[in-house]
Scaffold this motif. Structure first.
Motif, PDB file in Angstrom:
ATOM      1  N   ASP A 191       0.841  -1.208   0.000  1.00 27.90           N
ATOM      2  CA  ASP A 191       0.000   0.000   0.000  1.00 27.90           C
ATOM      3  C   ASP A 191       0.868   1.247   0.000  1.00 27.90           C
ATOM      4  N   GLU A 192       0.278   2.346  -0.424  1.00 24.44           N
ATOM      5  CA  GLU A 192       1.017   3.597  -0.606  1.00 24.44           C
ATOM      6  C   GLU A 192       1.585   4.158   0.692  1.00 24.44           C
ATOM      7  N   PRO A 193       0.850   4.189   1.803  1.00 26.94           N
ATOM      8  CA  PRO A 193       1.455   4.697   3.048  1.00 26.94           C
ATOM      9  C   PRO A 193       2.705   3.921   3.459  1.00 26.94           C
ATOM     10  N   ALA A 194       2.658   2.600   3.320  1.00 25.31           N
ATOM     11  CA  ALA A 194       3.829   1.788   3.672  1.00 25.31           C
ATOM     12  C   ALA A 194       4.995   2.099   2.743  1.00 25.31           C
ATOM     13  N   ARG A 195       4.721   2.263   1.452  1.00 25.92           N
ATOM     14  CA  ARG A 195       5.783   2.598   0.496  1.00 25.92           C
ATOM     15  C   ARG A 195       6.401   3.949   0.815  1.00 25.92           C
ATOM     16  N   GLN A 196       5.577   4.924   1.150  1.00 26.99           N
ATOM     17  CA  GLN A 196       6.095   6.260   1.455  1.00 26.99           C
ATOM     18  C   GLN A 196       6.979   6.234   2.697  1.00 26.99           C
ATOM     19  N   ALA A 197       6.539   5.523   3.727  1.00 25.20           N
ATOM     20  CA  ALA A 197       7.324   5.433   4.961  1.00 25.20           C
ATOM     21  C   ALA A 197       8.648   4.716   4.708  1.00 25.20           C
ATOM     22  N   ALA A 198       8.603   3.621   3.949  1.00 24.60           N
ATOM     23  CA  ALA A 198       9.822   2.863   3.662  1.00 24.60           C
ATOM     24  C   ALA A 198      10.771   3.666   2.778  1.00 24.60           C
ATOM     25  N   TYR A 199      10.226   4.421   1.855  1.00 29.09           N
ATOM     26  CA  TYR A 199      11.061   5.250   0.980  1.00 29.09           C
ATOM     27  C   TYR A 199      11.750   6.351   1.794  1.00 29.09           C
TER      28      TYR A 199
END
Length: 214
Positions: A191-199
Protein backbone atom coordinates in the motif's frame (compact mmCIF):
# COMPACT_ATOMS: atom_id res chain seq x y z
CA UNK A 1 40.63 -18.13 -14.74
CA UNK A 2 38.87 -18.26 -11.40
CA UNK A 3 39.54 -18.30 -7.66
CA UNK A 4 40.93 -21.01 -5.42
CA UNK A 5 38.73 -23.66 -3.83
CA UNK A 6 37.48 -23.17 -0.29
CA UNK A 7 36.52 -25.55 2.50
CA UNK A 8 32.95 -26.67 2.61
CA UNK A 9 32.39 -26.40 -1.14
CA UNK A 10 30.84 -29.22 -3.12
CA UNK A 11 32.45 -30.87 -6.13
CA UNK A 12 30.23 -28.73 -8.34
CA UNK A 13 31.42 -25.59 -6.59
CA UNK A 14 35.04 -26.59 -7.04
CA UNK A 15 34.88 -26.21 -10.82
CA UNK A 16 34.93 -22.46 -10.24
CA UNK A 17 38.13 -22.57 -8.17
CA UNK A 18 41.64 -23.48 -9.43
CA UNK A 19 44.28 -24.61 -6.98
CA UNK A 20 46.05 -21.26 -6.90
CA UNK A 21 44.30 -17.88 -6.54
CA UNK A 22 44.47 -15.39 -9.38
CA UNK A 23 44.51 -11.63 -8.98
CA UNK A 24 43.54 -9.19 -11.69
CA UNK A 25 45.16 -5.85 -12.42
CA UNK A 26 42.06 -4.19 -13.89
CA UNK A 27 38.30 -4.46 -13.85
CA UNK A 28 38.36 -5.18 -17.57
CA UNK A 29 40.56 -8.23 -16.96
CA UNK A 30 38.35 -9.41 -14.10
CA UNK A 31 35.17 -9.00 -16.13
CA UNK A 32 36.66 -10.79 -19.13
CA UNK A 33 37.57 -13.75 -16.92
CA UNK A 34 34.13 -13.76 -15.31
CA UNK A 35 32.46 -13.70 -18.72
CA UNK A 36 34.36 -16.88 -19.63
CA UNK A 37 33.19 -18.72 -16.50
CA UNK A 38 30.45 -21.38 -16.58
CA UNK A 39 27.12 -20.06 -15.25
CA UNK A 40 27.30 -19.42 -11.52
CA UNK A 41 23.55 -19.99 -11.15
CA UNK A 42 21.13 -22.39 -12.91
CA UNK A 43 19.80 -20.82 -16.10
CA UNK A 44 22.36 -18.03 -16.02
CA UNK A 45 22.97 -16.63 -19.50
CA UNK A 46 25.82 -14.15 -19.33
CA UNK A 47 27.52 -12.10 -16.64
CA UNK A 48 26.44 -8.52 -16.02
CA UNK A 49 29.49 -6.59 -14.82
CA UNK A 50 29.50 -3.74 -12.36
CA UNK A 51 29.45 -0.16 -13.57
CA UNK A 52 31.06 3.04 -12.37
CA UNK A 53 34.45 4.64 -11.83
CA UNK A 54 37.41 3.05 -10.10
CA UNK A 55 37.96 4.96 -6.87
CA UNK A 56 34.24 5.71 -6.43
CA UNK A 57 33.53 6.80 -2.87
CA UNK A 58 30.47 4.52 -2.64
CA UNK A 59 29.83 1.06 -4.06
CA UNK A 60 26.26 -0.25 -4.03
CA UNK A 61 25.89 -4.04 -4.10
CA UNK A 62 22.56 -5.63 -4.98
CA UNK A 63 21.45 -9.24 -5.21
CA UNK A 64 21.67 -10.17 -8.90
CA UNK A 65 20.75 -8.73 -12.31
CA UNK A 66 17.07 -8.76 -13.17
CA UNK A 67 15.39 -9.37 -16.51
CA UNK A 68 16.12 -5.90 -17.93
CA UNK A 69 19.69 -5.93 -16.60
CA UNK A 70 20.29 -9.30 -18.23
CA UNK A 71 18.94 -8.08 -21.58
CA UNK A 72 20.89 -4.81 -21.53
CA UNK A 73 24.06 -6.16 -19.89
CA UNK A 74 24.07 -3.33 -17.32
CA UNK A 75 23.32 -3.34 -13.58
CA UNK A 76 20.38 -1.48 -11.99
CA UNK A 77 18.58 -0.38 -15.15
CA UNK A 78 15.23 -2.03 -14.33
CA UNK A 79 12.45 -0.78 -12.02
CA UNK A 80 14.54 -1.17 -8.84
CA UNK A 81 17.46 0.60 -10.49
CA UNK A 82 15.28 3.51 -11.54
CA UNK A 83 13.98 3.82 -7.98
CA UNK A 84 17.56 3.74 -6.68
CA UNK A 85 18.51 6.50 -9.14
CA UNK A 86 15.61 8.64 -7.95
CA UNK A 87 16.49 8.14 -4.28
CA UNK A 88 20.19 8.81 -4.84
CA UNK A 89 19.35 12.05 -6.66
CA UNK A 90 17.15 13.17 -3.76
CA UNK A 91 19.96 12.33 -1.31
CA UNK A 92 22.55 14.26 -3.32
CA UNK A 93 24.40 11.19 -4.63
CA UNK A 94 25.30 11.21 -8.31
CA UNK A 95 24.83 7.87 -10.10
CA UNK A 96 27.79 8.50 -12.41
CA UNK A 97 30.11 8.96 -9.41
CA UNK A 98 29.25 5.72 -7.60
CA UNK A 99 29.88 2.08 -8.44
CA UNK A 100 26.94 -0.30 -8.77
CA UNK A 101 27.17 -4.07 -8.98
CA UNK A 102 25.59 -7.28 -7.73
CA UNK A 103 26.59 -10.11 -5.41
CA UNK A 104 25.73 -12.65 -8.12
CA UNK A 105 26.54 -11.54 -11.65
CA UNK A 106 23.97 -13.60 -13.57
CA UNK A 107 20.18 -13.56 -13.68
CA UNK A 108 18.69 -16.64 -12.03
CA UNK A 109 15.18 -17.29 -13.27
CA UNK A 110 12.60 -19.85 -14.32
CA UNK A 111 10.76 -19.53 -17.62
CA UNK A 112 6.97 -19.27 -17.50
CA UNK A 113 5.64 -18.77 -20.97
CA UNK A 114 7.27 -15.62 -22.29
CA UNK A 115 8.11 -14.37 -18.80
CA UNK A 116 11.36 -14.98 -16.91
CA UNK A 117 10.57 -15.11 -13.19
CA UNK A 118 13.27 -14.03 -10.74
CA UNK A 119 14.61 -16.71 -8.39
CA UNK A 120 16.65 -15.79 -5.31
CA UNK A 121 20.21 -17.22 -5.38
CA UNK A 122 20.94 -19.87 -2.78
CA UNK A 123 23.61 -19.40 -0.11
CA UNK A 124 25.86 -21.77 -2.05
CA UNK A 125 25.44 -19.74 -5.24
CA UNK A 126 26.22 -16.55 -3.36
CA UNK A 127 29.31 -18.22 -1.90
CA UNK A 128 30.52 -19.28 -5.37
CA UNK A 129 30.21 -15.71 -6.61
CA UNK A 130 31.65 -14.08 -3.48
CA UNK A 131 35.29 -14.24 -4.59
CA UNK A 132 34.48 -12.30 -7.75
CA UNK A 133 32.68 -9.58 -5.79
CA UNK A 134 35.55 -9.10 -3.38
CA UNK A 135 38.11 -8.98 -6.22
CA UNK A 136 35.92 -6.34 -7.86
CA UNK A 137 35.73 -4.23 -4.71
CA UNK A 138 39.49 -4.56 -4.20
CA UNK A 139 39.94 -2.96 -7.63
CA UNK A 140 37.32 -0.23 -7.15
CA UNK A 141 38.45 0.51 -3.58
CA UNK A 142 35.38 2.45 -2.39
CA UNK A 143 35.29 4.25 0.95
CA UNK A 144 31.88 2.76 1.80
CA UNK A 145 30.28 -0.46 0.53
CA UNK A 146 26.49 -0.57 0.70
CA UNK A 147 24.69 -3.91 0.95
CA UNK A 148 21.25 -3.56 -0.62
CA UNK A 149 19.34 -6.38 1.04
CA UNK A 150 20.14 -9.67 2.76
CA UNK A 151 21.74 -11.43 -0.22
CA UNK A 152 24.26 -8.64 -0.69
CA UNK A 153 24.84 -8.64 3.06
CA UNK A 154 25.56 -12.37 2.98
CA UNK A 155 28.04 -11.91 0.13
CA UNK A 156 29.85 -9.06 1.84
CA UNK A 157 29.81 -10.30 5.43
CA UNK A 158 30.23 -14.00 4.71
CA UNK A 159 27.29 -14.73 7.04
CA UNK A 160 23.56 -14.25 7.13
CA UNK A 161 22.55 -10.73 8.06
CA UNK A 162 19.19 -9.55 9.38
CA UNK A 163 18.35 -6.30 7.63
CA UNK A 164 15.66 -5.28 10.10
CA UNK A 165 17.97 -5.80 13.09
CA UNK A 166 21.37 -4.81 11.68
CA UNK A 167 20.35 -2.02 9.32
CA UNK A 168 22.86 0.80 9.42
CA UNK A 169 26.68 1.04 9.54
CA UNK A 170 28.29 -2.39 9.47
CA UNK A 171 31.82 -3.67 8.97
CA UNK A 172 32.16 -6.16 6.11
CA UNK A 173 35.45 -7.93 6.83
CA UNK A 174 37.80 -4.94 6.72
CA UNK A 175 35.49 -2.72 4.64
CA UNK A 176 33.43 0.14 6.01
CA UNK A 177 29.90 -0.72 5.08
CA UNK A 178 26.23 0.02 5.44
CA UNK A 179 23.31 -2.40 5.36
CA UNK A 180 19.93 -1.29 4.05
CA UNK A 181 17.00 -2.64 2.06
CA UNK A 182 17.05 -3.43 -1.64
CA UNK A 183 14.99 -0.96 -3.71
CA UNK A 184 12.88 -3.87 -5.00
CA UNK A 185 11.58 -4.27 -1.43
CA UNK A 186 10.02 -0.81 -1.69
CA UNK A 187 8.34 -1.76 -4.97
CA UNK A 188 6.78 -4.86 -3.41
CA UNK A 189 5.08 -3.10 -0.49
CA UNK A 190 1.30 -3.50 -0.73
CA UNK A 191 0.00 0.00 0.00
CA UNK A 192 1.02 3.60 -0.61
CA UNK A 193 1.45 4.70 3.05
CA UNK A 194 3.83 1.79 3.67
CA UNK A 195 5.78 2.60 0.50
CA UNK A 196 6.10 6.26 1.46
CA UNK A 197 7.32 5.43 4.96
CA UNK A 198 9.82 2.86 3.66
CA UNK A 199 11.06 5.25 0.98
CA UNK A 200 11.62 7.98 3.60
CA UNK A 201 13.64 5.52 5.70
CA UNK A 202 15.65 4.56 2.61
CA UNK A 203 16.43 8.24 1.97
CA UNK A 204 17.61 8.56 5.58
CA UNK A 205 19.99 5.66 4.94
CA UNK A 206 21.30 7.22 1.72
CA UNK A 207 21.95 10.53 3.46
CA UNK A 208 23.87 8.71 6.19
CA UNK A 209 25.84 6.81 3.52
CA UNK A 210 26.71 10.05 1.72
CA UNK A 211 28.02 11.52 4.97
CA UNK A 212 30.05 8.38 5.72
CA UNK A 213 31.71 8.61 2.31
CA UNK A 214 32.45 12.33 2.50
Amino acid sequence: MAPRSEGGMTAGDAQHRPVEPTSFATLDALNAALAAEPPLVPGGTHSVPGEGPVGAAIAFVGEQPGDEEDRQGRPFVGPAGRLLDRAMAEAGISRDRVYVTNAVKQFKFIQRGKRRIHQTPTAGEVSRARWWLHQELDLVHPRVVVALGATAGLALAGRKVAVTRERGPLLFDNRRGYLTVHPSYLLRLPDEPARQAAYAAFLTDLNAIREMAA
